[in-house]
Scaffold this motif. Sequence first.
Motif, PDB file in Angstrom:
ATOM      1  N   GLU A   1       1.154  -0.491  -6.285  1.00  0.00           N
ATOM      2  CA  GLU A   1       1.818  -1.616  -5.622  1.00  0.00           C
ATOM      3  C   GLU A   1       2.184  -1.195  -4.205  1.00  0.00           C
ATOM      4  O   GLU A   1       2.910  -0.217  -4.012  1.00  0.00           O
ATOM      5  N   LEU A   2       1.684  -1.911  -3.219  1.00  0.00           N
ATOM      6  CA  LEU A   2       1.871  -1.540  -1.819  1.00  0.00           C
ATOM      7  C   LEU A   2       2.665  -2.605  -1.068  1.00  0.00           C
ATOM      8  O   LEU A   2       2.305  -3.777  -1.073  1.00  0.00           O
ATOM      9  N   LYS A   3       3.743  -2.159  -0.430  1.00  0.00           N
ATOM     10  CA  LYS A   3       4.531  -3.027   0.444  1.00  0.00           C
ATOM     11  C   LYS A   3       4.815  -2.270   1.732  1.00  0.00           C
ATOM     12  O   LYS A   3       4.618  -1.060   1.810  1.00  0.00           O
ATOM     13  N   GLY A   4       5.324  -2.983   2.744  1.00  0.00           N
ATOM     14  CA  GLY A   4       5.685  -2.259   3.948  1.00  0.00           C
ATOM     15  C   GLY A   4       5.859  -3.099   5.177  1.00  0.00           C
ATOM     16  O   GLY A   4       6.064  -4.318   5.113  1.00  0.00           O
ATOM     17  N   MET A   5       5.795  -2.409   6.316  1.00  0.00           N
ATOM     18  CA  MET A   5       5.894  -3.022   7.631  1.00  0.00           C
ATOM     19  C   MET A   5       4.600  -2.729   8.364  1.00  0.00           C
ATOM     20  O   MET A   5       4.186  -1.578   8.483  1.00  0.00           O
ATOM     21  N   GLY A   6       3.939  -3.756   8.847  1.00  0.00           N
ATOM     22  CA  GLY A   6       2.668  -3.577   9.529  1.00  0.00           C
ATOM     23  C   GLY A   6       2.170  -4.897  10.060  1.00  0.00           C
ATOM     24  O   GLY A   6       2.937  -5.842  10.249  1.00  0.00           O
ATOM     25  N   ALA A   7       0.856  -4.979  10.269  1.00  0.00           N
ATOM     26  CA  ALA A   7       0.272  -6.191  10.826  1.00  0.00           C
ATOM     27  C   ALA A   7      -0.973  -6.560  10.026  1.00  0.00           C
ATOM     28  O   ALA A   7      -1.091  -6.212   8.854  1.00  0.00           O
ATOM     29  N   GLU A   8      -1.898  -7.271  10.668  1.00  0.00           N
ATOM     30  CA  GLU A   8      -2.985  -7.911   9.934  1.00  0.00           C
ATOM     31  C   GLU A   8      -3.889  -6.928   9.198  1.00  0.00           C
ATOM     32  O   GLU A   8      -4.359  -7.220   8.088  1.00  0.00           O
ATOM     33  N   LYS A   9      -4.154  -5.751   9.774  1.00  0.00           N
ATOM     34  CA  LYS A   9      -5.050  -4.810   9.104  1.00  0.00           C
ATOM     35  C   LYS A   9      -4.452  -4.311   7.795  1.00  0.00           C
ATOM     36  O   LYS A   9      -5.152  -4.188   6.787  1.00  0.00           O
ATOM     37  N   MET A  10      -3.155  -4.018   7.799  1.00  0.00           N
ATOM     38  CA  MET A  10      -2.509  -3.585   6.559  1.00  0.00           C
ATOM     39  C   MET A  10      -2.465  -4.721   5.547  1.00  0.00           C
ATOM     40  O   MET A  10      -2.693  -4.511   4.354  1.00  0.00           O
ATOM     41  N   ARG A  11      -2.197  -5.931   6.027  1.00  0.00           N
ATOM     42  CA  ARG A  11      -2.189  -7.082   5.116  1.00  0.00           C
ATOM     43  C   ARG A  11      -3.557  -7.252   4.459  1.00  0.00           C
ATOM     44  O   ARG A  11      -3.663  -7.455   3.246  1.00  0.00           O
ATOM     45  N   SER A  12      -4.611  -7.156   5.262  1.00  0.00           N
ATOM     46  CA  SER A  12      -5.968  -7.327   4.739  1.00  0.00           C
ATOM     47  C   SER A  12      -6.346  -6.220   3.760  1.00  0.00           C
ATOM     48  O   SER A  12      -7.199  -6.419   2.891  1.00  0.00           O
ATOM     49  N   ALA A  13      -5.717  -5.040   3.904  1.00  0.00           N
ATOM     50  CA  ALA A  13      -5.989  -3.913   3.007  1.00  0.00           C
ATOM     51  C   ALA A  13      -5.171  -3.978   1.722  1.00  0.00           C
ATOM     52  O   ALA A  13      -5.254  -3.070   0.897  1.00  0.00           O
ATOM     53  N   GLY A  14      -4.382  -5.027   1.560  1.00  0.00           N
ATOM     54  CA  GLY A  14      -3.659  -5.213   0.313  1.00  0.00           C
ATOM     55  C   GLY A  14      -2.189  -4.853   0.333  1.00  0.00           C
ATOM     56  O   GLY A  14      -1.556  -4.749  -0.719  1.00  0.00           O
TER      57      GLY A  14
END
Length: 388
Positions: free
Chosen positions: A38-51
């Motif tokens: 389970e992955l959560k965090g602070m980031g932008a579109e690339k991290m979102r697209s990576a799940g």
Amino acid sequence: MAVDTKRPKIWIFSGEASGDDYGAGLARALKALMPDVELKGMGAEKMRSAGVELMVDSTELGIVGFVEVIKHLPFFIRLLGDMVRRAEAERPDCVVLIDYPGFNLRYAERLHRLGIKVVYYISPQVWAWKAGRIPKIVANVDRMLCIFPFEPKVYSGTSMRTEFVGHPLLESLSPYTSRPESRDENVVVLLPGSRRSEISRLLVPLVRAASIVSKRHPGLRFHLPMRNQAGIEFAKGILEREFVDGPMPSLDFSSGDAREWLRRGIAGIAASGTITVEAAILGCPVVVAYKLNWLTWEFAKRVVKLPSITIANLVTGKTVFEECLQNDANPERLADALEAILPGGSRRDEVLEGMRSCVRELGENWPVSRNVASHVLEVAGFAAGGER
């Protein structure tokens, strides 16, 4: 014997575009090693697209300079408090902090107080300034994963496990470096930065330098790959005001394809930062330029004690890329430095060999993201440690 089927909860915190890229690579590697993570965090579109489920969108967090950060302190204080409360409530198995030390080091301290494991991926630049941070880092970080080969020795003698894992850009740029090189000997790349403050300070000197060089080499064309369309419009507005009475060299703009142009161009001028590492990996000789708010510059001169601000130079111990900083980032100096790295120029062969040496030192062909993911899962208590 009962099998522990607990689903690992990993948080990844990145505050800038480069960290978003590295965080995305880590997220994909974690999912490859442990698909139910389970992955959560602070980031932008690339991290979102990576799940990664984004608790905070970091798009607007890339603030540079002492004065600029002071103006935004109330926002960062609120953000820190919110993320501490959420960590206390959800109890992730491990939090990975990627660079962005102004926020992430404070968050590491709070997480340590909560008994939550912390991996710091991409060391704060304590080798450049604020070496006094080292004891605090050691006290609050469970493992430090470094992307430059000279960094682990900075922490030698401490109790914190520190590993050089290779530079993640080597992986990120493999789609470019794995195909045959094809360069246009008439194309020079101009990279004044992605932030408006950088563009405001660097664009005009870069274009004026291009004007000087184009008179000496009339066949050259100059390409400006901007971060997005808004950046293109901002840059064009500056040029329309600055070049009312004088002709500009041949300029072309594009959006979001700087890496493609670094692979295609014969040379360039680039703002100091991650883009210069990309230039070295992609094999495009550049001159490094930078200007700061005058107060920030005066402050930086007093606290940063390095022979160079350019990673390729620090990694190799040589002047791979010439630097033109602050008052030296003027059209005449930039033009001369650019001409020296064009085909047939006095420094070109030296720069080409320096870039190849830099890539070797950064960990050419290492499985960087997988190394990092293995370390993270080990610290979280789920798998064995990193491999090379």
